[in-house]
Design an enzyme around this catalytic site. Structure first.
Site, PDB file in Angstrom:
ATOM      1  N   GLY A   1       0.680  -1.158   0.102  1.00 46.59           N
ATOM      2  CA  GLY A   1       0.044  -0.165  -0.262  1.00 46.59           C
ATOM      3  C   GLY A   1       0.763   1.231  -0.046  1.00 46.59           C
TER       4      GLY A   1
ATOM      5  N   GLY B   1      -0.061   5.721   0.580  1.00 48.71           N
ATOM      6  CA  GLY B   1      -0.773   6.667   0.549  1.00 48.71           C
ATOM      7  C   GLY B   1      -0.198   7.942   1.277  1.00 48.71           C
TER       8      GLY B   1
ATOM      9  N   GLY C   1       1.527   7.606   4.560  1.00 44.44           N
ATOM     10  CA  GLY C   1       2.514   6.850   4.201  1.00 44.44           C
ATOM     11  C   GLY C   1       2.819   5.212   3.232  1.00 44.44           C
TER      12      GLY C   1
ATOM     13  CG  ASP D   1     -10.243   9.779   7.025  1.00 43.60           C
ATOM     14  OD1 ASP D   1     -10.832  10.028   6.854  1.00 43.60           O
ATOM     15  OD2 ASP D   1      -8.896   9.021   6.687  1.00 43.60           O
TER      16      ASP D   1
END
Length: 715
Positions: free
Chosen positions: A400, A402, A405, A516
């Site tokens: 991943g 983003g 990080g 979030d």
């Protein structure tokens, strides 16, 4: 080849290269200057676009606010009872012109107050008044204003009387003492009014109804919807160049003498947008009186009805060199400008200029630089080798990437269990940012609820990059679940939301707000043979209640969260978000699970924000071809209330309300196992969702801090 020959070759090559570089210095200088000029032109274009974007956003928000206020006044005067009460008061004033007592004691005044007060409270007005055609106040919120004759306000009302439609004033200094929200008299207070003419039954204008708006609270607040970086501000000014919104630099203005050295003194309606000829913040003392100083380049253009952008720089009203964009709003008779210190706007370019000078100097001693570079490269290779192993964790695969990080699948050297390791981006590894992340990881690691992702460890790489290790979770994120399988059954939605509430309840009790909550931050997993286990992820944006903003990674006042899943208060006053803000976002997640669509959509983040602030959500039933049970639908809509006081008080209260829904308990271990058995799928890695812009928004996938503020703040 002999060792002696190898040694001679190793040293001769750097000498040859050094000679070539020394001859290439003039050419390198020319190339460097060309690159600098090209970047300068590109940066100016980018700054101009950013300034215009921010100005357009703030002006759009301001227009929406002003037009909504005019609509409120227009609707209020059309109400039959208002006409009846105002007609009675105007008749009483005509019958006994000098009798204030008669107006104060009139039954119509009391009836009008009872009728108007709820409207005042709902729209955050400070007060209201009714003025007849002679300029006499025949009704007001407080008795001491009734019977007064208001000359200045009458001239404003005559404009509305003549046009026959509602209007709104600019901020101005009241000619009569006004009261604040607590009823305390505030002599010389700034105010603005929105009003509309009141007609009798025959359609004749007999008076005007005006509502008082606090410009320091509402008008200025709207202009702070967005700003450029740390030193940016957006403000409004009239045709005389007088500031009609509150400056964000009031402390500086007191220090340099532009307003009184008194904590209660304000810049609004007291500071003219004039160029003092030098930077007063850095000690410049003007040689001419303020009134004799010219308007700033921006203000001089705007008051002529012009719009523009200036990225070459000019002095603002403090004398600070700034770049800015501006426009004139002829329908309201004032201008709006957004500015940022030129020093901040061009920080990148100035840094590059210094870099070019350093490069030229380095070329002059490049022979030594080659040797230094050799050792640096060798050390970097060693560092890269070490980076494959962080303490007891061996990195296996990047899964991943983003804004917060990179995430790697890893394995613990001794336990051999799969682990997810997240590394803070190198550009965000400042001492302040790392200190913030350490505090957040420590806070999150204390959460023990089984529905919260477990933090195993954290530390720093040999190069000082912060990382933390957490449990590795194969499964579905909720956005992937809905994308692949569509809207979910009500019983399953209740089952999922209840577990998410349990995770948030523990966090909120510990003083932690997630900030979030969205479908891609909630995973559905199989753990220990149990299916449909919820895990709440990515507390990387959490904020501890009562925490100061000095360690905040995002700019103070910038929006934190994702546009499609953000509470209204997180847009207006981000630092004021609380646990009920998380519940708004969770309500939006429930809406998405039930309908397969977001509560609000739009082409831009600002359009979606506007919906969150003002629009009423469609009922989930209206979005799909089946009915949603009334208790669950109402509970989701209650979570989406604009006023957080109307939402469930706590995550536990929401969990209890979910458990009381008619479909609660109809989805359990058996149903979950059957679903998972009939829907075999390749599980996505934790945080791999960040490699896709999928459902969490399409064009709106980045958080607002990345999509809007981040580009501005890094200029």
């Amino acid at each position: 080849m002999s060792r002696r020959h190898k040694s001679r070759t190793a040293w001769s090559r750097p000498v040859v290269i050094a000679t070539i570089l020394a001859l290439a210095i003039p050419l390198q200088g020319a190339i460097g200057w060309w690159a600098y000029k090209t970047l300068n032109d590109s940066l100016k274009t980018a700054i101009a676009e950013d300034l215009q974007t921010i100005l357009d956003a703030d002006v759009t928000a301001l227009r929406v606010f002003l037009e909504s206020q005019i609509n409120v006044a227009s609707v209020a005067v059309e109400e039959g009872h208002v006409r009846e009460y105002v007609s009675a008061l105007v008749a009483e004033a005509q019958r006994r012109p000098a009798s204030t007592d008669a107006l104060v004691s009139a039954p119509a005044l009391e009836a009008l107050r009872e009728h108007i007060d709820p409207l005042v409270q709902a729209n955050r007005y400070i007060g209201y008044g009714v003025i007849d055609l002679t300029g006499t106040v025949v009704a007001a919120r407080y008795d001491d204003a009734v019977g007064l004759h208001v000359t200045n306000l009458l001239s404003l009302f005559n404009t509305w009387f003549n046009s026959g439609v509602a209007g709104i004033s600019q901020p101005y200094i009241s000619e009569v003492p006004l009261r604040d929200r607590d009823g305390v008299v505030q002599p010389g207070a700034s105010t603005m009014v929105v009003g509309a003419p009141v007609r009798d039954e025959e359609g004749n204008i007999i008076a005007g109804l005006a509502f008082r708006i606090d410009p320091e609270e509402q008008f200025t607040e709207i202009l702070r919807t967005a700003r450029y970086g740390e030193s940016g501000e957006t403000y409004a000014f009239n045709s005389d160049g007088l500031l009609i919104s509150e400056s964000r630099f009031d402390d500086e203005l007191r220090a340099i003498g532009l307003i009184a050295d008194d904590p209660n003194s304000k810049s609004i309606l007291r500071v003219h947008i004039r160029d003092p000829g030098g930077n007063m913040v850095r000690g410049h003392h003007p040689t001419t009186f303020r009134g004799a100083q010219p308007l700033t380049r921006m203000a001089a253009s705007a008051v002529q009805g012009e719009s523009g952008v200036d990225v070459d720089g000019y002095n603002d009203y403090r004398g600070v060199p700034v770049v800015g964009a501006w426009t004139w709003l002829p329908e309201y008779g004032f201008g709006v400008a957004t500015e940022v210190d030129a020093e901040e706007a061009y920080a990148t370019l100035n840094a590059l200029k210094r870099a070019f000078l350093i490069l030229i100097s380095a070329l002059a001693i490049s022979a030594f630089g080659i040797l230094t570079s050799y050792f640096i490269i060798r050390n970097l290779r060693k560092t890269a080798d070490r980076a494959e192993r962080l303490g007891q964790y061996t990195l296996q695969k990047k899964i991943g990437q983003g804004g917060m990080g990179s995430v790697y699948r890893a394995s613990h050297a001794m336990l051999r269990r799969p682990t997810a390791v997240k590394l803070l981006p190198e550009e965000a590894s400042s001492e302040e940012a790392v200190a913030r992340f350490e505090r957040e990881v420590q806070a999150t690691s204390e959460l023990t609820h089984p529905n919260t992702i477990e933090i195993y460890d954290f530390g720093r790489t040999p190069d000082g990059i912060f990382y933390y290790a957490m449990e590795y979770l194969p499964g579905y994120t909720l956005d992937r679940l809905v994308l692949q399988h569509g809207p979910q059954p009500e019983a399953r939605v209740i089952h999922i939301l209840g577990q998410a509430c349990a995770s948030l309840a523990e966090a909120h009790d510990a003083g932690i707000i997630h900030r979030d909550v969205k479908p891609s931050n909630i995973m559905l997993c199989e753990r220990g043979g149990v299916f449909d286990v919820v895990k709440v992820l990515d507390f990387g944006l959490v904020k501890e209640v009562g925490e100061g903003s000095d360690l905040s990674i995002t700019a103070v006042g910038s929006v934190t969260g994702t546009p499609l899943y953000v509470a209204p208060e997180s847009i207006k006053t981000p630092d004021d978000a609380d646990a009920r803000s998380d519940l708004y976002c969770l309500g939006a997640v429930g809406y998405y699970l039930l309908t397969g669509s977001h509560v609000f959509d739009g082409d831009t983040p600002l359009e979606v924000f506007s919906h969150h602030l003002t629009s009423v959500p469609d009922t989930p039933s209206s979005r799909i071809d089946r009915a949603v049970s009334g208790d669950l639908e109402q509970l989701v809509l209650t979570c989406l209330e604009k006023d957080r006081g109307k939402r469930p008080a706590t995550a536990q209260a929401l969990a209890d309300a979910l458990a009381a829904c008619s479909d609660a308990g109809n989805w359990g271990v058996t149903e979950a196992r059957m679903w998972w058995d009939s829907h075999p799928a390749k599980f996505e890695d934790i945080d791999a969702r960040r490699d896709s812009s999928a459902s969490d928004s399409g064009k709106l996938a980045p958080t607002m801090a990345v999509a809007f503020q981040d580009r501005v703040n890094t200029r």
